[in-house]
Write an enzyme that holds these catalytic residues in place. Structure first.
Site, PDB file in Angstrom:
ATOM      1  N   THR A 186       0.821  -1.211   0.000  1.00 10.07           N
ATOM      2  CA  THR A 186       0.000   0.000   0.000  1.00 10.07           C
ATOM      3  C   THR A 186       0.856   1.264   0.000  1.00 10.07           C
ATOM      4  OG1 THR A 186      -1.415   1.308   1.485  1.00 10.07           O
ATOM      5  CG2 THR A 186      -0.143  -0.413   2.522  1.00 10.07           C
ATOM      6  N   ASP A 187       0.276   2.344  -0.520  1.00 10.23           N
ATOM      7  CA  ASP A 187       0.984   3.639  -0.474  1.00 10.23           C
ATOM      8  C   ASP A 187       1.168   4.133   0.961  1.00 10.23           C
ATOM      9  OD1 ASP A 187      -1.695   4.359   0.047  1.00 10.23           O
ATOM     10  OD2 ASP A 187      -1.810   5.868  -1.541  1.00 10.23           O
ATOM     11  N   GLU A 188       0.427   3.528   1.911  1.00  9.29           N
ATOM     12  CA  GLU A 188       0.506   4.007   3.298  1.00  9.29           C
ATOM     13  C   GLU A 188       1.864   3.730   3.923  1.00  9.29           C
ATOM     14  OE1 GLU A 188      -3.003   3.570   5.615  1.00  9.29           O
ATOM     15  OE2 GLU A 188      -4.257   3.338   3.848  1.00  9.29           O
TER      16      GLU A 188
ATOM     17  N   TYR B 209      -1.439  -0.321  11.203  1.00  4.48           N
ATOM     18  CA  TYR B 209      -1.669  -0.984   9.908  1.00  4.48           C
ATOM     19  C   TYR B 209      -0.491  -0.772   8.966  1.00  4.48           C
ATOM     20  CZ  TYR B 209      -3.284  -1.434   5.065  1.00  4.48           C
ATOM     21  OH  TYR B 209      -3.371  -1.764   3.732  1.00  4.48           O
TER      22      TYR B 209
ATOM     23  N   LYS C 263       2.352  -3.386   7.321  1.00  3.94           N
ATOM     24  CA  LYS C 263       2.530  -3.571   5.870  1.00  3.94           C
ATOM     25  C   LYS C 263       3.974  -3.265   5.461  1.00  3.94           C
ATOM     26  CE  LYS C 263      -0.210  -4.480   3.181  1.00  3.94           C
ATOM     27  NZ  LYS C 263      -0.706  -5.818   2.705  1.00  3.94           N
TER      28      LYS C 263
ATOM     29  N   PRO D 157     -19.616  10.917   8.679  1.00  4.70           N
ATOM     30  CA  PRO D 157     -18.614  11.412   9.626  1.00  4.70           C
ATOM     31  C   PRO D 157     -17.252  11.679   8.965  1.00  4.70           C
ATOM     32  CG  PRO D 157     -18.878   9.035   9.890  1.00  4.70           C
ATOM     33  CD  PRO D 157     -19.815   9.441   8.788  1.00  4.70           C
TER      34      PRO D 157
END
Ligand code: NAD
Ligand code: TYD
Length: 340
Positions: free
Chosen positions: A124-126, A149, A153, A204
């Site tokens: 992931t780009d995260e 998270y 990863k 939200p």
């Protein structure tokens, strides 16, 4: 013809990948999935009758099971989607993220090493962390994850690369942007907001909604993975996204406008701790393999939103079932204190 082990194939991206792959290739696919709350057998109900597809229910961290399945099914390639995937869940209960995303990936790598399997890992780009204005992440950038998270990863990515360097295992990694599309569990923002709007409930928005994400259509992710499996260089990482980001407020407006719903549904609620302000990736390396995305990010969000409007039978049982307890825990107090 190959025999591919697709882990996490009953989840959002995995199920889209299985569907895409079976309609475009003659290969056999074995799905290995633990069927967590996010993994749903029914995501592939249209395909279970295809003789090329089978399901093993189990954990990627169970080495004996993974080894037996790979041997019995003559697996040649592993595509690893299986993961715990939601940042907010990782803030509420982080340890399972390490169990699956780090240890589970490591177990798969060990079996791949033993049986000499081609290994493709979905990242992931995260893992790049918050990206300041003016920069787009490129693959050699250092990793700077900031949530449980993304930290799990990033650890998995490092293990995959270590197995290439140390053992010469034939690996590749793709780092995907925020995907949207059919069968995404409604904890993630676009299906959450689309289904809330369809239920007439408030949306939200964390903080000011000025956070930026590259919302990419899941089918473009699937074709990106295909390009890397077919033409990617072993040992390499490839970013997969549109290369264009928008703010969360822009995304919310697309969701509401697509459904013809009122902007009065927007509520600004307490922000996520450690919320990454901006993700942005350069995808030129993947483009150089001949890949290009079909959807621009605005179309991707609108197209995904329409799917939730047209497929209430898929998400209504989820929303009225187990998801409610999580929703209460995550949002009840935030919404009670919200500003519109
Ligand atoms: P998802 O949460 O929808 O699905 C995850 C799947 O993995 C589920 O089917 C679940 O049952 C299965 N699973 C979880 N733990 C398992 C275990 N221990 N053993 C076997 N199966 C297990 O996730 P997703 O959004 O489809 O993401 C798939 C992959 O893509 C993940 O690796 C994720 O990190 C990555 N990714 C996701 C996005 C996104 O926007 N959703 C973006 C980039 C990368
Ligand atoms: P999400 O779909 O959880 O993906 P990620 O955090 O992995 O990028 O969230 C996407 C963006 O939407 C992120 O900036 C957080 C924001 N968001 C909200 O504003 N409200 C929400 O209820 C959720 C789930 C996310």
């Amino acid at each position: 013809m190959k025999n591919i082990l697709v882990t996490g194939g009953c989840g959002f991206i995995g199920s889209n990948f299985v569907r895409y792959w079976l309609s475009n290739h003659s290969d056999r696919i074995v799905v290995l999935d633990k069927l967590t709350y996010a993994g749903r057998r029914e995501n592939l109900d249209d395909l279970w009758s295809d003789a090329r597809l089978s399901l093993v229910v189990g954990d990627i961290a169970d080495g004996d099971l993974v080894r037996r399945v790979c041997r019995e099914q003559g697996v040649t390639t592993v595509v690893n989607f299986a993961a715990e995937t939601h940042v907010d869940q990782s803030i509420l209960g982080p340890l399972v993220f390490t169990d699956t995303n780090v240890r589970g990936t490591h177990v798969l790598l060990e079996v791949a090493r033993e049986l000499n399997l081609r290994f493709h890992h979905i990242s992931t780009d995260e893992v790049y962390g918050h990206i300041p204005d003016g920069h787009q992440s490129v693959e050699p950038d250092s990793l700077a994850p900031r949530s449980p998270y993304s930290a799990s990863k990033a650890a998995a990515d490092q293990l995959v690369q270590a197995y290439f360097i140390t053992y010469g295992l034939p690996v590749t990694i793709t780092r995907g942007a925020n995907n949207v599309g059919p069968y995404q569990y409604p904890e993630k923002v676009v299906p959450l907001f689309a289904t809330n709007a369809l239920l007439g409930e408030p949306l939200p928005v964390y903080g000011d909604g000025g956070q930026m994400r590259d919302y990419a259509h899941v089918l473009d992710h699937c074709t990106g993975i295909e390009a890397v499996l077919q033409h990617g260089r072993l040992g390499e990482v490839y970013n997969v996204g549109t290369g264009r980001e928008m703010t969360n407020m822009e995304m919310v407006e697309i969701v509401l406008d697509t459904l013809g719903a009122s902007r009065d549904l927007i509520r600004h609620v307490a922000d996520r701790p450690g919320h990454d302000r901006r993700y942005s990736m350069n995808v030129d390396k993947l483009r150089a393999l001949g890949w290009q995305p079909r959807f621009d990010p605005r179309e991707a969000v609108a197209e995904a939103t329409r799917w939730y409007a047209e497929n209430r039978a898929w998400w209504e049982p989820i929303r009225s079932g187990e998801f409610r307890a999580y929703y209460e825990r995550q949002y009840a107090e935030r919404l009670a204190r919200a500003n519109s």
